[in-house]
Design a protein around this motif. Structure first.
Motif, mmCIF file in Angstrom:
data_model
loop_
_atom_site.group_PDB
_atom_site.id
_atom_site.type_symbol
_atom_site.label_atom_id
_atom_site.label_comp_id
_atom_site.label_asym_id
_atom_site.label_seq_id
_atom_site.Cartn_x
_atom_site.Cartn_y
_atom_site.Cartn_z
ATOM 1 N N THR A 23 3.282 1.772 -6.277
ATOM 2 C CA THR A 23 2.672 1.255 -5.046
ATOM 3 C C THR A 23 3.184 -0.154 -4.780
ATOM 4 O O THR A 23 3.146 -1.013 -5.668
ATOM 5 C CB THR A 23 1.135 1.230 -5.192
ATOM 6 N N LEU A 24 3.668 -0.341 -3.562
ATOM 7 C CA LEU A 24 4.123 -1.674 -3.158
ATOM 8 C C LEU A 24 2.887 -2.553 -2.979
ATOM 9 O O LEU A 24 1.974 -2.196 -2.220
ATOM 10 C CB LEU A 24 4.897 -1.550 -1.838
ATOM 11 N N VAL A 25 2.841 -3.680 -3.691
ATOM 12 C CA VAL A 25 1.671 -4.558 -3.541
ATOM 13 C C VAL A 25 2.003 -5.861 -2.821
ATOM 14 O O VAL A 25 1.125 -6.502 -2.259
ATOM 15 C CB VAL A 25 0.960 -4.841 -4.886
ATOM 16 N N GLY A 36 0.816 -1.215 0.000
ATOM 17 C CA GLY A 36 0.000 0.000 0.000
ATOM 18 C C GLY A 36 0.848 1.262 0.000
ATOM 19 O O GLY A 36 0.376 2.312 -0.421
ATOM 20 N N ASP A 37 2.105 1.142 0.469
ATOM 21 C CA ASP A 37 2.988 2.328 0.482
ATOM 22 C C ASP A 37 3.350 2.760 -0.939
ATOM 23 O O ASP A 37 3.525 1.923 -1.827
ATOM 24 C CB ASP A 37 4.293 2.017 1.222
ATOM 25 N N GLU A 38 3.462 4.067 -1.121
ATOM 26 C CA GLU A 38 3.928 4.627 -2.399
ATOM 27 C C GLU A 38 5.386 5.002 -2.291
ATOM 28 O O GLU A 38 5.798 5.664 -1.327
ATOM 29 C CB GLU A 38 3.122 5.889 -2.730
ATOM 30 N N LEU A 39 6.161 4.627 -3.267
ATOM 31 C CA LEU A 39 7.597 4.954 -3.263
ATOM 32 C C LEU A 39 7.987 5.519 -4.625
ATOM 33 O O LEU A 39 7.287 5.324 -5.625
ATOM 34 C CB LEU A 39 8.411 3.692 -2.968
ATOM 35 N N THR A 40 9.136 6.239 -4.641
ATOM 36 C CA THR A 40 9.631 6.801 -5.899
ATOM 37 C C THR A 40 10.461 5.755 -6.634
ATOM 38 O O THR A 40 11.340 5.134 -6.041
ATOM 39 C CB THR A 40 10.495 8.049 -5.615
ATOM 40 N N VAL A 41 10.140 5.555 -7.891
ATOM 41 C CA VAL A 41 10.879 4.592 -8.711
ATOM 42 C C VAL A 41 11.303 5.266 -10.014
ATOM 43 O O VAL A 41 10.779 6.318 -10.390
ATOM 44 C CB VAL A 41 10.025 3.337 -9.051
ATOM 45 N N GLY A 42 12.280 4.659 -10.672
ATOM 46 C CA GLY A 42 12.689 5.142 -11.982
ATOM 47 C C GLY A 42 13.149 3.971 -12.807
ATOM 48 O O GLY A 42 13.627 2.968 -12.256
ATOM 49 N N VAL A 43 13.001 4.068 -14.110
ATOM 50 C CA VAL A 43 13.465 3.005 -15.001
ATOM 51 C C VAL A 43 14.835 3.410 -15.531
ATOM 52 O O VAL A 43 15.043 4.568 -15.914
ATOM 53 C CB VAL A 43 12.465 2.779 -16.156
ATOM 54 N N MET A 44 15.757 2.490 -15.516
ATOM 55 C CA MET A 44 17.128 2.735 -15.956
ATOM 56 C C MET A 44 17.172 3.541 -17.263
ATOM 57 O O MET A 44 16.553 3.138 -18.260
ATOM 58 C CB MET A 44 17.821 1.387 -16.165
ATOM 59 N N ASN A 45 17.880 4.652 -17.242
ATOM 60 C CA ASN A 45 18.038 5.551 -18.396
ATOM 61 C C ASN A 45 16.708 6.089 -18.917
ATOM 62 O O ASN A 45 16.603 6.441 -20.097
ATOM 63 C CB ASN A 45 18.795 4.858 -19.536
ATOM 64 N N ASP A 46 15.733 6.162 -18.019
ATOM 65 C CA ASP A 46 14.403 6.596 -18.473
ATOM 66 C C ASP A 46 13.709 7.395 -17.360
ATOM 67 O O ASP A 46 14.378 7.980 -16.519
ATOM 68 C CB ASP A 46 13.604 5.360 -18.914
ATOM 69 N N ARG A 47 12.403 7.351 -17.328
ATOM 70 C CA ARG A 47 11.587 8.255 -16.521
ATOM 71 C C ARG A 47 11.459 7.848 -15.060
ATOM 72 O O ARG A 47 11.736 6.720 -14.691
ATOM 73 C CB ARG A 47 10.184 8.346 -17.132
ATOM 74 N N VAL A 48 10.954 8.805 -14.278
ATOM 75 C CA VAL A 48 10.790 8.669 -12.835
ATOM 76 C C VAL A 48 9.321 8.882 -12.473
ATOM 77 O O VAL A 48 8.637 9.675 -13.120
ATOM 78 C CB VAL A 48 11.657 9.730 -12.122
#
Lengths: 236, 236
Positions: free
Chosen positions: B52-54, B36-48
């Protein structure tokens, strides 16, 4: 050790005598010093110059001092208030900021400082002084920094900050503040840097209400030791 | 870990699955994350963006990706050439410069680099990549830096430098150079930083003859890791 920092009790007229293991080892192993070598020395809180090594053995080094005429490098016009970092980060940060020329330092408790950090052996005054010494030796400086530890945020705001704000421009570095870190500041500056995880909103509000300006370093979140060096380098 | 950097093989449509021990431990112990927690993620060499952790257990973490629409923070317009520092200093410096936004890095042999440093396990490419990863996670960046190792100064001057000087402003940071480090540079910059003990005179002459400008950081001699952060912060 780019400068050998001489304490008053190591001076004897035009001679200086060192007898501590750390510096003797450094003279032997790193400088590979021999009698006749000239090295840079400075007297604590005083001048810098050259000295000739006249004796070196396992127990002591004796220097013949030349004229110590040079001023130490200028200090930064800053009072740095740092939320207490975790112990290993503190150790490195103390050396960085001492080498960069910070002379007035407050370590502060804030909400997101882990309370256990205040029990760390790194806060032993001898340990702190050792980091100051390494920073001064690195930067060829002689002027000992002052440090104070304030274990409550509210006492700092109520009892310490008003006096500091009288003769400093207050800057609180915090992600998301409206203005970028200013450049080439020459006025006396009070720089406040939060802990890993940042100041809490209430703390930022208190600092802004006291007259501090909020500044940021851009979109990148930096570790405390990187952020402090970056801030001092942009500011001065 | 201010951003979870997702490799292409960790993506599965709108989901991402992590299974490495380091990040699982960090999610458990530091983030104390729960489904349920939301965290910041990014894709390698791409967007941020946010995710949501499921699912989270000892073996894997599963995220449901939101819209990853934000660009990573801007890179610094610099190619950093660093005389190979001693291993522990290298490790920290790689993290600092990655967090600060350096994307092109050359580690160079110079006269005062100890030859044994080139045998250090810190030069293992997996170790270097680990430092890059930590720097990117710290700064919420996704763009992987490029690194090259050049084990001879003369080959660098003869075979690599001429091409770099075609589209960069070359700056060699060295104590005693006539000009202070410039500020707020926006052009593509080649920044060269010597080892502990500095470049030798002949090396500085070669770099100046190739068209580099000599710059200094003032009277203070700084450790390589402090100097590099200070230079990048003043320049950009």
């Amino acid at each position: 050790m780019n400068l050998i920092l001489l304490a008053p009790d190591e001076l004897d007229g035009q001679r200086a005598v060192l007898a501590d293991a750390r510096r003797l080892k450094h003279l032997h192993d790193v400088h590979r010093a021999r009698p006749g070598d000239e090295l840079t020395v400075g007297v604590m809180n005083d001048r810098v110059g050259r000295a000739t090594l006249v004796e070196l053995d396992a127990h002591r080094a004796v220097f013949e001092l030349g004229t110590l005429a040079a001023a130490p490098p200028p200090a930064l016009p800053v009072h740095l208030v740092l939320a207490l970092p975790r112990p290993r980060m503190l150790a490195r940060t103390l050396e960085h900021v001492t080498a960069l020329g910070v002379k007035r330092l407050t370590l502060l408790h804030t909400k997101r400082v882990e309370k256990s950090y205040w029990q760390s052996p790194e806060l032993n005054i001898d340990k702190i002084h050792q980091h100051f010494l390494l920073g001064l030796e690195q930067a060829r400086d002689t002027v000992w920094p002052e440090i104070e530890l304030i274990k409550g945020f509210r006492p700092f705001i109520e009892q310490r900050l008003p006096a500091l704000m009288k003769d400093h421009r207050g800057l609180v570095a915090h992600p998301g503040m409206p203005n970028a870190c200013p450049r080439q500041v020459s006025e006396q500056t009070l720089l406040l840097v939060g802990p890993e995880g940042g100041f809490i909103d209430w703390e930022v509000e208190q600092l802004l209400e006291a007259g501090c300006e909020g500044i940021h370093l851009g979109a990148r979140i930096l570790r405390v030791e990187t952020a402090v060096t970056a801030l001092l380098s942009k500011l001065f």
